[in-house]
Each structure stands twice: as structure tokens, then as C-alpha cells.
Design a protein around this motif. Sequence first.
Motif, PDB file in Angstrom:
ATOM      1  N   GLY A 196       1.984  14.570 -13.784  1.00  0.00           N
ATOM      2  CA  GLY A 196       0.906  14.687 -14.765  1.00  0.00           C
ATOM      3  C   GLY A 196       0.877  13.535 -15.755  1.00  0.00           C
ATOM      4  O   GLY A 196       0.481  13.703 -16.903  1.00  0.00           O
ATOM      5  N   ILE A 197       1.267  12.344 -15.282  1.00  0.00           N
ATOM      6  CA  ILE A 197       1.336  11.159 -16.138  1.00  0.00           C
ATOM      7  C   ILE A 197       0.153  10.238 -15.823  1.00  0.00           C
ATOM      8  O   ILE A 197      -0.204  10.048 -14.661  1.00  0.00           O
ATOM      9  CB  ILE A 197       2.671  10.412 -15.911  1.00  0.00           C
ATOM     10  CG1 ILE A 197       3.848  11.308 -16.319  1.00  0.00           C
ATOM     11  CG2 ILE A 197       2.711   9.098 -16.674  1.00  0.00           C
ATOM     12  CD1 ILE A 197       5.215  10.737 -15.957  1.00  0.00           C
ATOM     13  N   SER A 198      -0.424   9.653 -16.853  1.00  0.00           N
ATOM     14  CA  SER A 198      -1.580   8.763 -16.664  1.00  0.00           C
ATOM     15  C   SER A 198      -1.138   7.317 -16.413  1.00  0.00           C
ATOM     16  O   SER A 198      -0.015   6.928 -16.752  1.00  0.00           O
ATOM     17  CB  SER A 198      -2.483   8.798 -17.899  1.00  0.00           C
ATOM     18  OG  SER A 198      -1.836   8.168 -18.995  1.00  0.00           O
ATOM     19  N   LYS A 234      -3.922  -1.637  -9.745  1.00  0.00           N
ATOM     20  CA  LYS A 234      -3.841  -2.547  -8.592  1.00  0.00           C
ATOM     21  C   LYS A 234      -2.566  -2.325  -7.794  1.00  0.00           C
ATOM     22  O   LYS A 234      -2.571  -2.442  -6.566  1.00  0.00           O
ATOM     23  CB  LYS A 234      -3.943  -3.999  -9.053  1.00  0.00           C
ATOM     24  CG  LYS A 234      -5.337  -4.371  -9.511  1.00  0.00           C
ATOM     25  CD  LYS A 234      -5.386  -5.789 -10.029  1.00  0.00           C
ATOM     26  CE  LYS A 234      -6.782  -6.145 -10.529  1.00  0.00           C
ATOM     27  NZ  LYS A 234      -6.844  -7.497 -11.070  1.00  0.00           N
ATOM     28  N   ILE A 235      -1.478  -1.990  -8.462  1.00  0.00           N
ATOM     29  CA  ILE A 235      -0.232  -1.672  -7.758  1.00  0.00           C
ATOM     30  C   ILE A 235      -0.436  -0.408  -6.936  1.00  0.00           C
ATOM     31  O   ILE A 235      -0.096  -0.367  -5.748  1.00  0.00           O
ATOM     32  CB  ILE A 235       0.940  -1.502  -8.748  1.00  0.00           C
ATOM     33  CG1 ILE A 235       1.307  -2.845  -9.377  1.00  0.00           C
ATOM     34  CG2 ILE A 235       2.158  -0.877  -8.047  1.00  0.00           C
ATOM     35  CD1 ILE A 235       2.286  -2.744 -10.538  1.00  0.00           C
ATOM     36  N   GLU A 236      -0.988   0.620  -7.570  1.00  0.00           N
ATOM     37  CA  GLU A 236      -1.161   1.900  -6.885  1.00  0.00           C
ATOM     38  C   GLU A 236      -2.123   1.829  -5.708  1.00  0.00           C
ATOM     39  O   GLU A 236      -2.015   2.624  -4.772  1.00  0.00           O
ATOM     40  CB  GLU A 236      -1.652   2.961  -7.877  1.00  0.00           C
ATOM     41  CG  GLU A 236      -0.592   3.383  -8.855  1.00  0.00           C
ATOM     42  CD  GLU A 236      -1.007   4.530  -9.749  1.00  0.00           C
ATOM     43  OE1 GLU A 236      -0.141   5.026 -10.471  1.00  0.00           O
ATOM     44  OE2 GLU A 236      -2.203   4.922  -9.739  1.00  0.00           O
ATOM     45  N   THR A 237      -3.043   0.903  -5.735  1.00  0.00           N
ATOM     46  CA  THR A 237      -3.999   0.774  -4.630  1.00  0.00           C
ATOM     47  C   THR A 237      -3.590  -0.300  -3.617  1.00  0.00           C
ATOM     48  O   THR A 237      -4.330  -0.550  -2.661  1.00  0.00           O
ATOM     49  CB  THR A 237      -5.411   0.465  -5.162  1.00  0.00           C
ATOM     50  OG1 THR A 237      -5.363  -0.715  -5.970  1.00  0.00           O
ATOM     51  CG2 THR A 237      -5.954   1.633  -5.970  1.00  0.00           C
ATOM     52  N   GLY A 238      -2.434  -0.924  -3.835  1.00  0.00           N
ATOM     53  CA  GLY A 238      -1.937  -1.921  -2.884  1.00  0.00           C
ATOM     54  C   GLY A 238      -2.656  -3.250  -2.955  1.00  0.00           C
ATOM     55  O   GLY A 238      -2.549  -4.065  -2.043  1.00  0.00           O
ATOM     56  N   LYS A 246       1.809   6.317  -7.091  1.00  0.00           N
ATOM     57  CA  LYS A 246       0.679   7.116  -7.551  1.00  0.00           C
ATOM     58  C   LYS A 246       0.947   8.608  -7.354  1.00  0.00           C
ATOM     59  O   LYS A 246       0.683   9.427  -8.242  1.00  0.00           O
ATOM     60  CB  LYS A 246      -0.597   6.707  -6.804  1.00  0.00           C
ATOM     61  CG  LYS A 246      -1.826   7.472  -7.237  1.00  0.00           C
ATOM     62  CD  LYS A 246      -3.041   6.976  -6.475  1.00  0.00           C
ATOM     63  CE  LYS A 246      -4.301   7.683  -6.910  1.00  0.00           C
ATOM     64  NZ  LYS A 246      -5.474   7.162  -6.199  1.00  0.00           N
ATOM     65  N   SER A 247       1.474   8.961  -6.198  1.00  0.00           N
ATOM     66  CA  SER A 247       1.774  10.353  -5.898  1.00  0.00           C
ATOM     67  C   SER A 247       2.803  10.921  -6.882  1.00  0.00           C
ATOM     68  O   SER A 247       2.620  12.031  -7.403  1.00  0.00           O
ATOM     69  CB  SER A 247       2.295  10.456  -4.465  1.00  0.00           C
ATOM     70  OG  SER A 247       2.717  11.763  -4.177  1.00  0.00           O
ATOM     71  N   VAL A 283       0.843  -1.200   0.000  1.00  0.00           N
ATOM     72  CA  VAL A 283       0.000   0.000   0.000  1.00  0.00           C
ATOM     73  C   VAL A 283       0.878   1.249   0.000  1.00  0.00           C
ATOM     74  O   VAL A 283       0.635   2.196  -0.762  1.00  0.00           O
ATOM     75  CB  VAL A 283      -0.965  -0.002   1.212  1.00  0.00           C
ATOM     76  CG1 VAL A 283      -1.714   1.318   1.314  1.00  0.00           C
ATOM     77  CG2 VAL A 283      -1.932  -1.166   1.122  1.00  0.00           C
ATOM     78  N   GLN A 284       1.919   1.256   0.812  1.00  0.00           N
ATOM     79  CA  GLN A 284       2.813   2.405   0.876  1.00  0.00           C
ATOM     80  C   GLN A 284       3.545   2.621  -0.454  1.00  0.00           C
ATOM     81  O   GLN A 284       3.649   3.759  -0.924  1.00  0.00           O
ATOM     82  CB  GLN A 284       3.832   2.229   2.003  1.00  0.00           C
ATOM     83  CG  GLN A 284       3.227   2.334   3.379  1.00  0.00           C
ATOM     84  CD  GLN A 284       4.252   2.060   4.465  1.00  0.00           C
ATOM     85  OE1 GLN A 284       5.067   1.154   4.355  1.00  0.00           O
ATOM     86  NE2 GLN A 284       4.206   2.852   5.514  1.00  0.00           N
TER      87      GLN A 284
END
Length: 82
Positions: free
Chosen positions: A32-34, A51-55, A25-26, A18-19
Amino acid sequence: MEMIPENTIELLKQKTPVQVGNRLKSLRKSKGISQTFIAHKTGKDRQYIYKIETGKVNPTISTIALITLALNVSLEDIFKSL
């Protein structure tokens, strides 16, 4: 030598993806990248990037390294804040 307690290991297994995802994501958003751009650059599916960005998944270190290349940041930038 004392072993790391099981509850500490389990907490790390839950918390670390998650971290890392939050940090990726941050950094992505600050540039400004999608997610689609990252998926295209890395050859990964956009849903997998999500899924990676949301852990929700625990990516390999090589996948994290690919994403850092696409973001033009270092691995240190991802892990130094953990």
C-alpha cells in the motif's frame, strides 16, 4: 569455454528490467505504498520510479537496493523470482 549466445544476452537486456520493475511494483502495491513515497524515501524523482517499474530504464543495483530499503524487503525478494 563457450560464450553466451548474443541473442540470449539481448533477451536478458530487454527482459530483466521489465521483470525487476514488475516485481518492485508488485511489492510496493502489496504494501500500500505510493510511488511518491518511494521517491521521497530514496531521493529519486517519482517519474524515475515509474520508469523503473515499467521497465523503461535499467536502474543500477544501488538504486534497486535503495528501493528495497524503502519497501523494507531484501534484494533477494526482488531477484529470487527472475
